[in-house]
Design an enzyme around this catalytic site. Structure first.
Site, PDB file in Angstrom:
ATOM      1  N   ARG A  43      -6.776  33.977  14.040  1.00  0.00           N
ATOM      2  CA  ARG A  43      -7.777  32.948  13.784  1.00  0.00           C
ATOM      3  C   ARG A  43      -7.231  32.007  12.720  1.00  0.00           C
ATOM      4  O   ARG A  43      -6.521  32.439  11.801  1.00  0.00           O
ATOM      5  CB  ARG A  43      -9.098  33.559  13.282  1.00  0.00           C
ATOM      6  N   GLU A  51     -10.366  23.217  14.718  1.00  0.00           N
ATOM      7  CA  GLU A  51     -10.008  23.179  16.138  1.00  0.00           C
ATOM      8  C   GLU A  51     -10.903  22.222  16.900  1.00  0.00           C
ATOM      9  O   GLU A  51     -12.025  21.940  16.476  1.00  0.00           O
ATOM     10  CB  GLU A  51     -10.149  24.585  16.751  1.00  0.00           C
ATOM     11  N   HIS A  94      -5.267  26.985  21.030  1.00  0.00           N
ATOM     12  CA  HIS A  94      -6.009  28.243  21.215  1.00  0.00           C
ATOM     13  C   HIS A  94      -6.015  28.676  22.693  1.00  0.00           C
ATOM     14  O   HIS A  94      -7.084  28.850  23.300  1.00  0.00           O
ATOM     15  CB  HIS A  94      -7.448  28.086  20.690  1.00  0.00           C
TER      16      HIS A  94
END
Ligand code: MLT
Length: 320
Positions: A232, A262, A281
């Site tokens: 993360r 993000e 991601h």
């Protein structure tokens, strides 16, 4: 059931859910839109990138079930769900193989400068002497969080002829033996950081792991070492990483699939640096895995609908 798909899932799973449920698909992660879309829903399905806060759950009085189509829970207010009696389940195991394989995609891109080479050849350059890289074989792979995903990464590293060190949050003799069978030596976090030529991160994001990789840790990394974050964004202090990569005394390069910030329109300051590989991601985005995750999401929703969720959930899936 009235279901909100707050993130895209496998299209076959969407078709299957639509056959027996009222399914609404959302194409934005904007909190206001999410609250409006969730208002009359009984179930919400989500992946990373969508934050299911207590405010959004409060705006959904009929909400009874949250299905996390993946493993991370940092984007769900689990305490709120517990207080309200909302069931939360996740599809945990199926994202380990794609994320572990993707860790190697990043490791190799970084070690062998694949993305730099690709960028240069597209503009007519042929810079062979400048593109020397590092061999993985014989090097130390440090796995921070040798659990589901990290354990698999360690096993793969061992198969590549790497000397694999790992650390876990709760070490004991049983874990050490189990990891040893997979070619991973259990040690502590400091030892992993100090000795790793390649350091990969696989811990969940919580208070104990936020900025776990900060300026002090980065300074201690071996000169020329490489860092891969598929965990993360908040696990790495990206500002400190920028400084460390610019100074070039310890860590020499980094590949990040997850980021402190993000989403569409976000450009990381790290994008300025040539010794960085950035991806949006996509660790779990192997289509084979997404198909399996989609099937499992459908099974969990159907079980909840039939009142058999407790019998259906497997190890690691039950959250609340
Ligand atoms: C996960 O937690 O499983 C991954 O972040 C995958 C995702 O939800 O995108």
């Amino acid at each position: 059931m009235r279901i909100l798909l707050a993130s895209p899932i496998d299209p076959k799973a969407v078709r299957s859910l639509r056959r027996s449920h009222d399914v609404h698909q959302l194409s934005t992660t904007e909190p206001g839109e999410l609250a409006r879309a969730a208002a009359d829903r009984e179930a919400v399905v989500l992946r990373s990138g969508v934050v299911l806060s207590s405010d959004i759950m409060t705006a959904a009085p009929d909400l009874k079930l949250v299905v996390r189509a993946g493993s991370g829970l940092d984007n769900i207010d689990v305490d709120h769900a517990r207080r309200r009696g909302i069931r939360v389940v996740r599809v945990a195991g199926m994202s380990a193989p794609p994320v572990a394989e993707f860790t190697f995609a990043l490791l190799l891109s970084l070690a062998r400068k694949v993305t730099v080479a690709d960028r240069l050849i597209r503009i007519g350059e042929w810079p062979k002497p400048q593109l020397g890289g590092a061999l993985l074989r014989g090097k130390v792979l440090g796995v921070v969080g040798a659990g589901n995903i990290g354990g698999l990464v360690g096993e793969m590293g061992s198969a590549w002829g790497m000397n694999v060190l790992g650390c876990v949050a709760h070490p004991d003799g049983r874990v050490a033996t189990e990891l040893a069978h997979r070619g991973i030596t259990l040690t502590d976090f400091d030892d992993v950081v100090d000795r790793a030529d390649f350091l990969t991160l696989h811990v969940p994001l919580d208070e104990s792991t936020h900025h776990m990789i900060d300026g002090t840790v980065l300074d201690r990394m071996r000169p020329g070492s490489l860092l891969v974050n598929v965990a993360r964004g908040g696990v790495v202090d990206e500002k400190a990483l920028y400084d460390a990569l610019t100074e070039g005394i310890s860590v020499a390069g980094a590949a990040l699939d997850v980021h402190e910030s993000e989403g569409e329109g976000t450009v990381s300051p790290l994008a300025e640096l040539p010794n960085v590989v950035l991806t949006p991601h996509i660790g779990a985005m192997a289509l084979d895995s997404q198909r399996l995750i989609g099937e499992r999401v459908t099974e969990l929703i159907e079980a909840f609908h039939q009142g058999t969720l407790n019998e259906e959930v497997r190890d690691g899936e039950h959250v609340v």
